[in-house]
Design a protein around this motif. Structure first.
Motif, PDB file in Angstrom:
ATOM      1  N   ALA A 291      11.489  14.138   7.673  1.00 25.28           N
ATOM      2  CA  ALA A 291      10.912  14.600   7.604  1.00 25.28           C
ATOM      3  C   ALA A 291       9.656  14.408   7.899  1.00 25.28           C
ATOM      4  CB  ALA A 291      10.645  15.958   6.578  1.00 25.28           C
ATOM      5  N   HIS A 292       9.475  13.431   6.655  1.00 25.14           N
ATOM      6  CA  HIS A 292       7.595  13.066   6.248  1.00 25.14           C
ATOM      7  C   HIS A 292       8.254  11.678   7.386  1.00 25.14           C
ATOM      8  CE1 HIS A 292       8.564   9.287   4.125  1.00 25.14           C
ATOM      9  NE2 HIS A 292       9.211   9.995   3.349  1.00 25.14           N
ATOM     10  N   SER A 293       8.413  11.167   7.192  1.00 27.89           N
ATOM     11  CA  SER A 293       8.147   9.320   8.458  1.00 27.89           C
ATOM     12  C   SER A 293       8.108  10.377   9.282  1.00 27.89           C
ATOM     13  CB  SER A 293       9.883   9.283   8.802  1.00 27.89           C
ATOM     14  OG  SER A 293      10.376   8.741   7.531  1.00 27.89           O
TER      15      SER A 293
ATOM     16  N   LEU B   7       2.500   0.341  10.430  1.00 22.79           N
ATOM     17  CA  LEU B   7       3.181   1.954  10.190  1.00 22.79           C
ATOM     18  C   LEU B   7       4.350   2.325   9.743  1.00 22.79           C
ATOM     19  CD1 LEU B   7       0.839   4.535  12.541  1.00 22.79           C
ATOM     20  CD2 LEU B   7       0.361   3.840   9.877  1.00 22.79           C
ATOM     21  N   LEU B   8       5.099   1.689  10.325  1.00 24.66           N
ATOM     22  CA  LEU B   8       6.633   1.437   9.493  1.00 24.66           C
ATOM     23  C   LEU B   8       6.673   0.750   8.647  1.00 24.66           C
ATOM     24  CD1 LEU B   8       7.708   0.765  13.222  1.00 24.66           C
ATOM     25  CD2 LEU B   8       8.505   3.241  11.891  1.00 24.66           C
ATOM     26  N   VAL B   9       5.866  -0.277   8.707  1.00 26.77           N
ATOM     27  CA  VAL B   9       6.511  -0.850   6.702  1.00 26.77           C
ATOM     28  C   VAL B   9       5.464  -0.144   6.398  1.00 26.77           C
ATOM     29  CG1 VAL B   9       5.494  -2.797   6.041  1.00 26.77           C
ATOM     30  CG2 VAL B   9       6.286  -3.380   8.146  1.00 26.77           C
ATOM     31  N   PHE B  10       4.648   0.288   5.763  1.00 26.75           N
ATOM     32  CA  PHE B  10       3.689   1.345   5.105  1.00 26.75           C
ATOM     33  C   PHE B  10       4.721   1.857   4.781  1.00 26.75           C
ATOM     34  CE2 PHE B  10       1.586   5.370   4.151  1.00 26.75           C
ATOM     35  CZ  PHE B  10       0.403   4.853   2.948  1.00 26.75           C
ATOM     36  N   ASN B  11       5.082   2.779   5.890  1.00 27.05           N
ATOM     37  CA  ASN B  11       6.673   4.067   5.335  1.00 27.05           C
ATOM     38  C   ASN B  11       7.611   3.474   4.311  1.00 27.05           C
ATOM     39  OD1 ASN B  11       7.208   6.834   5.880  1.00 27.05           O
ATOM     40  ND2 ASN B  11       8.994   6.239   7.137  1.00 27.05           N
TER      41      ASN B  11
ATOM     42  N   LEU C 180       0.993  -1.520   0.333  1.00 22.71           N
ATOM     43  CA  LEU C 180       0.090   0.333  -0.031  1.00 22.71           C
ATOM     44  C   LEU C 180       0.799   1.415  -0.200  1.00 22.71           C
ATOM     45  CD1 LEU C 180      -2.748   0.918  -0.047  1.00 22.71           C
ATOM     46  CD2 LEU C 180      -2.966   0.946   2.739  1.00 22.71           C
ATOM     47  N   GLY C 181       1.862   1.488   0.660  1.00 22.91           N
ATOM     48  CA  GLY C 181       2.292   2.642   1.151  1.00 22.91           C
ATOM     49  C   GLY C 181       3.156   2.781  -0.496  1.00 22.91           C
TER      50      GLY C 181
END
Length: 369
Positions: free
Chosen positions: A234-236, A313-317, A196-197
């Motif tokens: 920044a975006h993370s 969320l970390l995996v999405f990033n 998805l990311g």
């Protein structure tokens, strides 16, 4: 490669990449499903974008009155009238939904009522579906709402949060991957969020053009590494804070600023002959904070904190970063090669691309305002 050939290539790329006025997210929609179990029954609270639900349900169920009443209420911005329009046609609207959102092997019992709310500044309708399921254990959830064949959207994500079968977590479904099993293993869940990311960055033309602006403004490998690192950090940060519900900024603010960031960074690349050092990194970092809010808005998870959620969320990033690195790895070496073999042509092409991207960003900025 001759300058004429490069001009032709640039023209083709801009023709392909030039988006509609709405920008990257204008042709997509997100459905939110909260699935829980209580007293032997399964409950699903579905949130659907109101105007899309009205148009799709009216078309599929051949209900012209729903279309007229629902559209009039939407255009008037009257949420009370919106709910009334759906509730007056609740049987057909409910039938449309339960035909396309199912729990395999279970019998659906729609509540028959719709309430109105708002997500990211857009009216959303909420309805509950109860399910009677003969089997215990894992359940297969399937989401095929607003399929591409209807012609109203190009992409629909269904974000499912669940507390079911002794497990809880989230899943991201789309037309290519419309099902998931509540008994899925951890690595299957994480793969969904990685995918998805990656897909979000690939299909988000505004984020891609921001990267193009960064690449165009970088003269050395060190420049693009520092710029990409600044943007990533920044975006993370803001992505994690917003996705966990710790920061909330309206989409009406985030989306225009994302467009402005494209214009500013591209203009810096077009106007400066050399990398702008710390000043450029500071600008990229600040705008990266805003892009992180955009990533979180696209994911749209509304779930209490858990370690499983944090890892998802970390995996999405990581999925976002993998595509970002891939794009840089493919394009920046080619740009360096062009600049070394034909310096004048390289400068001209870089300036033309940066100028074009800056103009796109400005157009999007005023449209999103």
């Amino acid at each position: 490669m001759s300058r004429i050939a490069l001009l032709g290539l640039a023209a083709v790329l801009f023709a392909v990449l030039w988006p509609s006025p709405a920008g990257a997210h204008g042709f997509s929609s997100t459905v939110y499903a909260d699935v829980t179990a209580e007293a032997g029954r399964i409950h699903t609270d579905l949130q659907l974008e109101y105007d899309l639900l009205v148009v799709s349900a009216a078309d599929a169920e051949r209900d012209d009155a729903l279309f007229r009443e629902g559209t009039a209420a939407f255009e008037a911005g009257d949420t009370t009238a919106m709910a009334a329009a759906l509730n007056a046609h609740a049987e057909r609207a409910g039938h449309y939904v339960t035909e396309r959102f199912t729990i395999r092997g279970c019998t659906a019992a729609p509540s028959g009522t719709f309430t109105m709310g708002e997500r990211e500044g857009v009216p959303y309708a909420t309805t509950r579906i109860d399910w009677t399921c003969p089997q215990a254990g894992g359940h297969l959830v399937e989401a095929r709402l607003f399929p591409d064949g209807e012609g109203y959207v190009k992409d629909v994500k269904t974000i499912v949060t669940y507390a079911l079968d002794g497990r809880h977590g989230s899943a991201a479904l789309d037309s290519g991957h419309p099902t998931f099993d509540t008994g899925q293993r951890w690595y299957q869940r994480f793969w969904e969020f990685f995918r998805l990311g990656a897909e979000h960055l690939l299909t988000g033309i505004d984020h891609i053009l921001f990267l193009v602006a960064l690449i165009a403004g970088s003269r050395r490998l060190r420049d693009i590494v520092l710029a990409a690192t600044s943007f990533t950090l920044a975006h993370s940060v803001t992505f994690m804070l917003a996705a966990l519900g710790l920061v909330a900024v309206p989409a009406g603010v985030v989306e225009p600023v994302i467009a402005l960031s494209i214009a500013v960074v591209a203009a810096m690349s077009a106007l400066n002959k050399e990398a702008t050092g710390n000043a450029r990194l500071a600008v990229v970092f600040c705008f990266g904070l805003i892009h992180g809010l955009g990533f979180a808005g696209a994911l749209g998870i509304d779930e209490p904190f858990s370690w499983t959620l944090l890892w998802s969320l970390l995996v999405f990033n990581v999925g976002i970063e993998a595509v970002q690195l891939g794009l840089i790895g493919l394009t920046f070496p080619l740009l360096l090669l062009l600049r070394r073999k034909a310096p004048e042509t390289g400068r001209w092409v870089t300036g033309a691309v940066a100028t074009g991207v800056a103009l796109m960003g400005l157009v999007w900025f005023f449209q999103r305002l």
